[in-house]
Design an enzyme around this catalytic site. Structure first.
Site, short mmCIF file in Angstrom:
data_model
loop_
_atom_site.label_atom_id
_atom_site.label_comp_id
_atom_site.label_asym_id
_atom_site.label_seq_id
_atom_site.Cartn_x
_atom_site.Cartn_y
_atom_site.Cartn_z
N GLU A 30 0.85 -1.18 0.00
CA GLU A 30 0.00 0.00 0.00
C GLU A 30 0.90 1.24 0.00
OE1 GLU A 30 -2.72 0.50 3.29
OE2 GLU A 30 -3.71 2.18 2.29
N GLY A 61 3.33 2.46 10.71
CA GLY A 61 3.09 1.65 11.90
C GLY A 61 2.87 0.18 11.56
N ALA A 62 1.93 -0.08 10.65
CA ALA A 62 1.62 -1.46 10.33
C ALA A 62 0.76 -1.51 9.08
CB ALA A 62 0.88 -2.13 11.48
N MET A 63 0.51 -2.73 8.58
CA MET A 63 -0.22 -2.89 7.32
C MET A 63 -1.13 -4.11 7.39
SD MET A 63 -0.85 -1.74 4.39
CE MET A 63 -2.09 -2.51 3.39
N GLU A 64 -2.36 -3.89 6.92
CA GLU A 64 -3.44 -4.86 7.08
C GLU A 64 -3.54 -5.92 6.00
OE1 GLU A 64 -3.84 -1.53 6.33
OE2 GLU A 64 -5.45 -1.25 4.86
N ASN A 65 -2.44 -6.30 5.32
CA ASN A 65 -2.49 -7.34 4.28
C ASN A 65 -3.37 -8.51 4.70
OD1 ASN A 65 -0.13 -5.90 3.13
ND2 ASN A 65 0.88 -6.77 4.91
N GLU A 112 -5.42 -2.80 12.61
CA GLU A 112 -5.11 -3.63 11.44
C GLU A 112 -6.08 -4.80 11.35
OE1 GLU A 112 -3.24 -2.10 9.56
OE2 GLU A 112 -2.28 -0.78 11.01
N HIS A 150 -9.38 -3.72 9.92
CA HIS A 150 -9.33 -3.51 8.48
C HIS A 150 -9.82 -4.73 7.70
CE1 HIS A 150 -7.78 0.40 7.47
NE2 HIS A 150 -6.60 0.26 8.05
N GLU A 206 -9.75 4.24 6.21
CA GLU A 206 -8.92 4.68 7.33
C GLU A 206 -9.72 5.44 8.39
OE1 GLU A 206 -6.34 3.33 7.92
OE2 GLU A 206 -5.60 2.61 5.98
N1 ARG Z 1 -3.08 0.97 5.74
C1 ARG Z 1 -2.07 1.12 6.74
C2 ARG Z 1 -2.79 1.44 8.02
O1 ARG Z 1 -3.35 2.46 8.21
C3 ARG Z 1 -1.08 2.18 6.44
C4 ARG Z 1 -0.20 1.89 5.29
C5 ARG Z 1 0.33 3.12 4.73
N2 ARG Z 1 1.44 2.90 3.87
C6 ARG Z 1 1.92 3.83 3.05
N3 ARG Z 1 2.93 3.53 2.35
N4 ARG Z 1 1.42 5.00 2.91
O2 ARG Z 1 -2.92 0.66 8.85
ZN ZN Z 2 -5.38 1.84 8.63
#
Ligand code: ARG
Ligand code: ZN
Length: 845
Positions: free
Chosen positions: A116, A248-252, A285, A288, A307
């Protein structure tokens, strides 16, 4: 190349399935893709364009035949049949050289991904846009003990793993992890009896920092079932901790990837605040999975769709797990510290922006936090029950789709029958509304007249009135509540509301719970505010009264070195000493507005903020508080020292925050004896760090600092604190030199975003240090932004926001900053990310 919301068109093809095969190698990773395309009946534009960046194309075939493609920096085009076809390509990439931490990259020898928003195109050629959703099958070949991707595992041999994700998803939710990792495992049984295996994967040595994150995950899964009726939908949920991570983190899907600072925790190495943040990010996460993954965004302009909603959901979760008033106050402090400056400066943009050059620059406090505030207002306006029905309809109607803000608002309109046309301005209009209120009192009727005003900005040159829910109650002269909270629904530029049948004139408590993200201007006398501080039944507004009094008392101290107002000090001492109140809440009562917030206030009132004077005023206020509390500080601290074994829950955390707030006051008068004793005996990071901060603040911390380093030199997350705290606690004239000296430390691994931010984030946050008249802070940050940009544009661009408030300051400072902005901007090959940020900051007046 600016992208516009109004230019949206659907992709010309539908992707029925995606199969990827990875042969991992640091310099020569091969990625084979096999993608089933078919013409999209809803699209008119049938040009076949696949995104792709920094890829070496080895081969491309359509239905088994080699094809010739036209390659550009951004992707490829080629001729395709007007019927379903199979695309096959092989590309080569070099994860070890990927310092931007976007796409497939390496961190401490492990492979991981961040896709993302637009990182998948650095992995293979693909329509890398969120409205293209498909089912992915992934095969990973590599010598690593752990090989992970999204979904459920289908097969695994020693050096190969195959994964299948049955849920259609956009490419930005793709993830892959490979490395020598250990799992902390658990299980969760869903509301309908599905057994889910849970794993938290970490590097060997971090096993003892997993338990809390796992608990938080299980609590989140349960909460989403109980409150939103959302059940998890795979056999497996994996979380991986990574040291090098931009955010911070990513919701894959099924494979969340976390910055290790946002998941690893132990009492010895993490503060209470770290625990609370980790719990919230794990929840965020996880949530999400439904708000983001099952229902995603049509395009990146709709980012707040997932978000804003997910931040709102995680704030509800934290309120339920901990204290609702404390969480609300913390969120408003954060909103004012991060979102208000954005909305009132050159970076101002609507919650749903309408154009961008680099989408990564729009992962902002406006999209996230103001986006959550907008949903909170919506819930206030329609009521809890209608909110629940609207959400049920949203999940039902849009599951599996890529949606827009229009879709989101429509479910509310359809459930309530109410038009949200005007409310929608909260999504399209930038700027923070100012809400002015005046009172009139006659014949037992109190009339409140409100006026709303939003400053025109480049993003919104002609702002219109918004719907503002103003939660209001009345407090009688004896401190009794004479009218419970009522939601005054403002929609006009000017509007009056009356309260009738009142025996005596009450004090209105306006904008309870901070019911709208506005700046309230209410001309109350100090006596009335003190009355609210003592008697308001709304805990947020009670705190807000203290804040407003503090501001009022601080301004003369800043401007002409006046002494602190004894009435204010006395009122604060009383609430803080009130044992019937929650200790965490009492600690918040002691807080002061940040120096940056004071600068904004002085600027808004037509003055020129002088950082050194603001700093001196705040220090004088703290000293005055220390005097006022006197020995009471020690008594309060003693009462709230925790003797039970450490627990990161709200109760103990509240005790510690009050005790440590007292410690910082005590340290101003005892030469550091109490803080040194606490430092020497602390068995948890909260107390150890609070003691160290107190000592550093009075310049008695050098021994403790060395001891801390010796104790923690091998723990990178704790060392981030060590780096940051020295800058935070430095005297203004030394902050930049302290930061600069730290950059020579052998452990200043500046390419790791956490370490870079530890030093430079702390410098940017040190108001009087960063803005020191010498300009050294500006220069140092600019030097390092220039250095970081070619390696990691995303983190560089984010840090540019340190300069966003520059127009508040005097001409000398503005000239110094302008020179640095121009110096960075003139750097050859500056990234698109940083260029966009700096032109916006530099450009607007
Ligand atoms: N979707 C992620 C979250 O809010 C944030 C990832 C954002 N990454 C980026 N490269 N802008 O939990
Ligand atoms: Zn998020």
């Amino acid at each position: 190349n600016t992208v516009y919301l109004s230019d949206y068109t659907p992709f010309g093809f539908i992707v029925d399935s995606v199969a990827l095969e990875f042969d991992l190698d640091p310099r020569h990773t091969r990625v084979k893709s096999r993608i089933a395309f078919r013409p999209n009946p809803d699209a008119t534009d049938r040009r076949f364009f696949l995104h792709g960046e920094n890829l070496r194309l080895i081969s491309a075939r359509i239905d088994g035949h080699d094809v010739t493609c036209t390659l550009t920096e951004e992707g490829l085009t080629c001729d395709v049949p007007d019927a379903p076809f199979i695309w096959e390509a092989e590309v080569e990439i070099a994860p070890i050289e990927n310092t931007a931490l976007e796409g497939l990259y390496m961190s401490n020898g492990m492979y991981c991904t961040q896709c993302e928003a637009e990182g998948f195109r650095k992995i293979t050629y693909y329509p890398d846009r969120p409205d293209v959703m498909s089912v992915f099958t992934v095969t990973i070949n590599g010598p690593h003990p752990v090989l992970l991707s999204n979904g459920n595992p289908v097969a695994a041999t020693e050096h190969q793993a195959e994964w299948h994700d049955p849920w259609p998803k956009p490419a930005y939710l793709f993830a892959l992890v490979a490395g020598d990792l250990v799992a902390h495992s658990d299980r969760f049984t869903t509301m309908n009896g599905r057994e889910v295996d849970l794993n938290l994967y970490v590097r060997p040595g971090d096993e003892d920092k997993c338990a809390f994150g796992m608990q938080a995950l299980k609590a989140s899964m349960k909460w989403d079932e109980d409150v939103y009726g959302r059940e998890y939908d795979l056999d497996l949920f994996n979380i991986v901790a990574v040291d090098d991570f931009n955010m911070g983190a990513m919701e894959n899907k099924g494979l969340n990837i976390f910055n290790s600072s946002a998941v690893l925790a132990s009492p010895q190495t993490s503060t209470d605040m770290n625990f609370e943040r980790i719990e919230a990010i794990i929840a965020h996460e996880y949530f999400h999975n439904w708000t983001g993954n099952r229902i995603t965004c049509r395009d990146w302009f709709q980012l707040c769709l997932k978000e804003g909603l997910t931040v709102f959901r995680d704030s509800q979760f934290t309120s339920d797990m901990r204290s609702a008033p404390v969480k609300r106050i913390a969120d408003v402090i954060d909103l004012r510290a991060r979102q208000f400056p954005e909305d009132q400066g050159p970076l101002s943009h609507p919650v749903r922006p309408e154009s961008f050059q680099e989408i990564n620059n729009f992962y902002t406090a406006t999209v996230y936090e103001k986006g959550a505030e907008v949903i909170r207002m919506l819930k206030t306006l329609v009521g809890d029950e209608a909110y629940d029905r609207a959400l049920a309809l949203y999940f039902d109607r849009h599951d599996g789709q890529a949606c827009t803000i229009e879709d989101w608002l429509k479910v509310f309109e359809d459930t309530t029958g109410r038009s949200l046309a005007q409310f929608k301005r909260w999504y399209s209009q930038a700027g923070t509304p100012r809400l002015k209120v005046s009172e009139s009192w006659e014949d037992g009727i109190l009339t409140l007249t409100f006026r709303q005003d939003t400053k025109p900005s480049a993003a919104s040159p002609d702002p219109k009135p918004q719907i503002i829910p103003i939660a209001t109650g009345l407090i009688g002269p004896d401190g009794e509540e004479v009218a419970e909270t009522r939601i005054l629904e403002m929609s006009e530029a000017t509007q009056s509301f009356s309260f009738e049948g009142l025996a005596r004139r009450p004090v209105p408590s306006i904008l309870r719970g901070f019911s709208a993200p506005v700046m309230l201007e209410h001309d109350l006398s100090d006596a009335d505010r003190t009355h609210l501080l003592a008697h308001d039944t709304d805990p947020f507004n009670r705190w807000e009264s203290a804040r407003t009094l503090a501001r009022g008392s601080l301004l003369p101290m800043i401007h002409d070195g006046a002494g602190a107002d004894p009435a204010f000090l006395d009122a604060i001492r009383k609430v803080v000493a009130d044992d019937t109140l929650d200790p965490a809440y009492r600690a918040l009562m002691l807080g002061l507005p940040t120096q940056s917030e004071l600068a904004a206030l002085i600027h808004a009132e037509g003055g020129t903020p002088m950082p050194e004077k603001i700093h001196a005023g705040v220090e004088a206020m703290r000293d005055a508080m220390a005097e006022t509390f006197g020995d009471a500080a020690q008594r309060i601290r003693d009462t709230h020292l925790v003797s039970a074994p450490y627990d990161p829950g709200a109760e103990q955390a509240g005790q510690r925050s009050l005790a440590n707030a007292m410690l910082s006051l005590i340290t101003r008068r005892d030469g550091g004896a109490a803080a040194q004793a606490q430092f020497d005996s602390a068995d948890n990071m909260t107390n150890q760090l609070a003691a160290l901060a107190a000592l550093l603040h009075i310049d008695r911390g050098s021994e403790a600092l060395a001891a801390f380093e010796a104790q923690w030199k091998d723990d990178r997350l704790v060392m981030d604190k060590w780096f940051g705290l020295q800058v935070t606690q430095a005297r203004p004239e030394e902050a930049a030199s302290v930061a600069e000296a730290l950059t020579d430390h052998p452990d200043f691994t500046w390419q790791t975003p956490n370490r870079f931010r530890a030093v430079f984030g702390a410098l940017a946050m040190h108001h009087a240090g960063f803005h020191h008249a010498s300009g050294k802070g500006y220069r140092l940050l600019a030097d390092w932004l220039i250095r970081l940009d070619p390696k990691n544009p995303q983190t560089t661009a984010r840090m540019c926001s340190a300069f966003q408030t520059w127009k508040r300051y005097d001409a000398d400072r503005q000239a110094l900053i302008a020179a640095e902005l121009d110096r960075i901007l003139s750097t050859p090959k500056l990234s698109r990310d940083t260029t966009e940020m700096l032109t916006r900051i530099r450009g607007a007046s």
